[in-house]
Design an enzyme around this catalytic site. Structure first.
Site, PDB file in Angstrom:
ATOM      1  N   ASP A 276       0.810  -1.327   0.075  1.00  0.00           N
ATOM      2  CA  ASP A 276       0.161   0.065   0.033  1.00  0.00           C
ATOM      3  C   ASP A 276       0.988   1.165   0.180  1.00  0.00           C
ATOM      4  OD1 ASP A 276      -2.104   1.673  -0.120  1.00  0.00           O
ATOM      5  OD2 ASP A 276      -3.138   0.537   1.492  1.00  0.00           O
TER       6      ASP A 276
HETATM    7  C1  NOJ Z   1      -3.924   3.756  -0.157  1.00  0.00           C
HETATM    8  C2  NOJ Z   1      -5.282   2.804   0.253  1.00  0.00           C
HETATM    9  O1  NOJ Z   1      -5.127   2.126   1.515  1.00  0.00           O
HETATM   10  C3  NOJ Z   1      -5.452   1.937  -0.963  1.00  0.00           C
HETATM   11  O2  NOJ Z   1      -6.607   1.308  -0.759  1.00  0.00           O
HETATM   12  C4  NOJ Z   1      -5.338   2.679  -2.238  1.00  0.00           C
HETATM   13  O3  NOJ Z   1      -5.630   1.614  -3.281  1.00  0.00           O
HETATM   14  C5  NOJ Z   1      -3.890   3.284  -2.327  1.00  0.00           C
HETATM   15  N1  NOJ Z   1      -3.784   4.083  -1.383  1.00  0.00           N
HETATM   16  C6  NOJ Z   1      -3.834   3.826  -3.700  1.00  0.00           C
HETATM   17  O4  NOJ Z   1      -4.375   5.042  -3.945  1.00  0.00           O
END
Ligand code: NOJ
Length: 751
Positions: A276
């Site tokens: 993430d």
């Molecule tokens: C953080 C989020 O937790 C995740 O769900 C998302 O896909 C990513 N950022 C990318 O934007």
């Protein structure tokens, strides 16, 4: 840790030397490509960054960037980047363009929790397939969806993005979403590669506070949190995203047990795992890495192949290799997985997107129609005393009151992709369109304060000044009362703004925000025929509202067709058939509350004080999992089992009749639950094992059958071995997780 000890530990976990995959032609060409790559180019494939496309061209051409996230700009921007890479880079490896396409791209569908309320995997498949086609036409080849995190705590704002509290329903929806996004071949021009996230147990954030630590037993992981991820793997999901949270002392992004042992070795997943956003860097804050090099090593060795945004892989791998802390085999394996998915996504054969496609496939009348239909199916009728609903279409005057009556942006919900507020039909507009001849009066009455950054910062200093929303000014309430008094029917649009749920939007108080309850009390005191429509991203504690409102429709954040879909339901063109995918607590102190709880040694008994209970609230939720009403009535009867006794490897079928005994066509979701009465490890009081949403005309009766297989009857024993143990099972067939018809059967040990 000593290097030798580390190596043997990793070998034990099956991490160090990844087994060579079968060498198909594609795998051989990947090997050949890897053989040509410099270390820098390899690390480039393991790196993902967002930003304006012009800033990404140079690193991409130099082979330092394998993937992008949320770059925007549509097909022309993607083609510009890709053309630069295909024409000017040394190895011509296309970039994989990823984006958060969660519940629609431009045609925004209901938030995932809303779609889960439809108990209709086909609806989710439709929504994901529309989203895939629109996103693919904009050059996106990979979506960071489905989010399949089980959530038992409505304080957690990301409960909006998932399918609720149940692993069986969540698994059915995970499969449907992967099918919708990827189809049979995600190399097709109208499909995208999917990403099961956030692996794992992100939804178990302590106290419902986003990003918080989780501590979950292996049993609960395997029985509750893992099944939707496993379902996504079985459906062929291309990628996984590691979660932000610490899990039992090892952050998911550095967790070899999760990323390699379970995901790769046990489940056979051969796609790649992306971290993430800056999660590799965050291993320092977790306190599991002393510096960037250690963070990079831990994440790579755990099996996290691609680093999102932070740059620790590229800046540290060379030194780690030189010092012997990391082997080239691990880097090559990560690169291989990324290239494999790029091949399967068809990027090598078709790096560009047809720029004329978007105009043809985006926000079409058919897509809008699908969004309206899915939104209608996702709505849950919570209460309808005195048959207030459906409202008559021949009303002369209707008052549409409340902060969400005409709130375009709030209908889109969290993570709304390229959704535009100007595309949204609000409730007010939907009612006006439904009743062209009526006088439709609108009073906003008050606003839901949106939690600006200043308010949030203030919350940590002085909670009294936090963004807990604005009170409803008396003038607003008086205006609403005046309009309601003159109306033949009143529709109250209440709930949460869209920025009150989703990432980082946890709430410590999940009541109706601001002065909305005061507004509702004043309007409902008039005794006019009134229906409350709730727009929200999580279950709310609304006991007071439920007490005073005769009719409540849970609409969630329904997407661009919000107003039309709600009006369809309010005026009876659509008979609501959704069911809650998550329990609604009566009071916050009951959280976490979920239907598949364990019995305890002292289950509630009103005759005995020393029982598991609260002194000041019932144990039961306000509305249970699986609950939802209809404008018609259904009767379930004739539950029967095809066998009363089976062997552990046997299976049986449970069948039940469902009949529409009311006067309107409608939908019922027939739900099948089991309870394993005595096992070597304790079992929940109920577990959902089958459901079917059926549409029946008045008087129509249908027999619905569910097969109970060893996979559905089994559980983990004390040694964590999955098996069907001998003993008695109860079976329940009902219209929610409470009550219903009951029968029993026995599993008899094989001789
Ligand atoms: C953080 C989020 O937790 C995740 O769900 C998302 O896909 C990513 N950022 C990318 O934007």
């Amino acid at each position: 840790m000593k290097k030798a000890l580390l190596t043997s530990l990793l070998t034990m976990l099956g991490v160090a030397a990844a087994a060579a995959p079968a060498k198909s032609k594609q795998e051989r060409s990947i090997d050949a490509l890897i053989a040509k790559m410099t270390l820098e180019e390899k690390l480039g494939q393991l790196y993902q960054l967002g930003g304006p496309v012009d800033t990404l061209i140079d690193p991409a051409v130099r082979g330092l960037l394998g993937s992008t996230l949320n770059i925007g700009g549509g097909a022309p921007a993607v083609n510009k980047l890709q053309r630069a890479v295909m024409e000017r880079s040394r190895l011509k490896i296309p970039v994989i363009v990823g984006a958060d396409v969660i519940h629609g791209y431009r045609t925004v569908f209901p938030i995932p929790l809303g779609m889960a309320s439809a108990w209709d995997p086909a609806a989710v498949e439709t929504a994901s397939s529309v989203a895939a086609a629109e996103a693919a036409a904009a050059g996106i080849r990979w979506t960071f969806a489905p989010m399949v995190d089980i959530a038992r705590d409505p304080r957690w704002g990301r409960i909006a993005e998932g399918s609720g509290e149940d692993p069986y329903l969540g698994s059915a929806i995970a499969r449907a979403a992967v099918r919708g996004f990827q189809g049979k071949d995600y190399g097709a021009p109208d499909k995208v590669a999917a990403c099961a996230k956030h692996w794992a147990a992100y939804g178990a954030a302590e106290a419902g506070r986003d990003y918080n630590t989780t501590d979950v037993s292996e049993r609960t992981l395997r029985e509750i949190y893992f099944p939707p991820f496993k379902a996504a793997v079985d459906a062929g999901v291309a990628t996984f995203m590691s979660s932000f949270n610490d899990l039992n002392g090892v952050p998911a992004t550095a967790n070899p047990w999760l990323q390699t042992k379970v995901l790769r070795r046990e489940w056979g997943f051969d796609g790649f795992v992306v971290s993430d956003y800056t999660a590799v860097q965050e291993l320092l804050q977790h306190g599991i890495a002393a510096d960037g090099a250690e963070a990079a090593r831990r994440a790579l060795q755990a099996g996290v192949d691609m680093e999102m945004v932070s740059t620790l892989y590229s800046s540290n791998a060379a030194a780690l290799l030189k010092q012997g802390w990391l082997s080239m085999a691990i880097i090559d394996e990560a690169v291989r997985r990324v290239l494999r998915i790029k091949h399967r996504a068809g990027l090598f054969e078709r790096p560009y997107v047809d720029e004329s496609l978007a105009a043809k496939v985006t926000l079409t009348p058919e897509n809008r129609q699908a969004a309206r239909r899915v939104a209608g199916r996702s709505m849950v009728l919570l209460k309808n005393d005195g048959a207030v609903l459906p409202l008559s279409k021949s009303l002369a005057t209707v008052a549409v009151i409340g902060p969400l009556a005409d709130a375009k942006a709030d209908m889109l919900g969290t993570w709304c992709g390229e959704g535009k507020k100007e595309d949204v039909v609000t409730l007010l507009e939907g009612v006006r369109a439904k009743l062209p001849q009526a006088k439709v009066v609108h009073v906003e009455a008050c606003r839901i304060a949106s939690c600006g950054e200043a308010g949030i910062a203030q919350a940590n200093v002085n909670p009294a000044q936090a963004c807990r929303a604005e009170p409803c000014a008396n003038a607003g309430i008086q205006e609403a009362v005046k309009a309601a008094r003159k109306a033949d029917a009143v529709i109250l649009a209440l709930g949460e703004s869209s920025d009150m749920s989703g990432e980082a939007n946890s709430r410590a108080d999940i009541g109706l925000p601001g002065g909305q309850l005061e507004l509702a009390k004043a309007v409902l005191a008039l005794g006019r025929p009134t229906a409350v429509v709730l727009f929200n991203g999580r279950p709310l504690t609304i006991s007071d509202l439920v007490e005073i409102s005769p009719a409540i429709l849970e609409a969630w954040h329904p997407g661009i067709e919000a107003g039309n879909a709600v009006a369809d339901v309010l005026f009876g063109d659509v008979n609501p058939g959704g069911k809650l995918p998550v329990s609604f607590p009566r009071v916050l102190g009951q959280v976490p509350i979920y239907y598949n709880y364990k019995n305890t040694g002292r289950p509630f008994d009103p005759a005995d004080h020393y029982r598991s209970k609260y002194m000041d609230a019932p144990n039961s939720p306000l509305f249970p999992f699986g609950y939802g009403r209809s404008y018609t009535q259904f009767k379930l009867s004739g539950l029967s089992l095809s066998a009363k006794s089976i062997r552990p490897k046997g299976r049986l079928t449970a069948s039940v009749d469902v009949e529409n005994i009311g006067a309107r066509e409608g939908d019922e979701v027939v739900q099948l639950y089991i309870r394993d009465l005595a096992a070597s490890a304790t079992r929940p009081v109920r577990e959902l094992k089958g459901f079917e949403r059926v549409t029946l005309k008045p008087g129509e009766k249908r027999r619905v059958s569910f097969e109970l297989t060893p996979e559905l009857l089994g559980a983990y024993d004390q040694g964590m071995k999955f098996q069907v143990e001998p003993g008695k099972f109860k079976v329940f067939a009902g219209d929610s997780s409470v009550g219903g018809l009951e029968d029993e059967f026995e599993v008899v040990a094989a001789e």
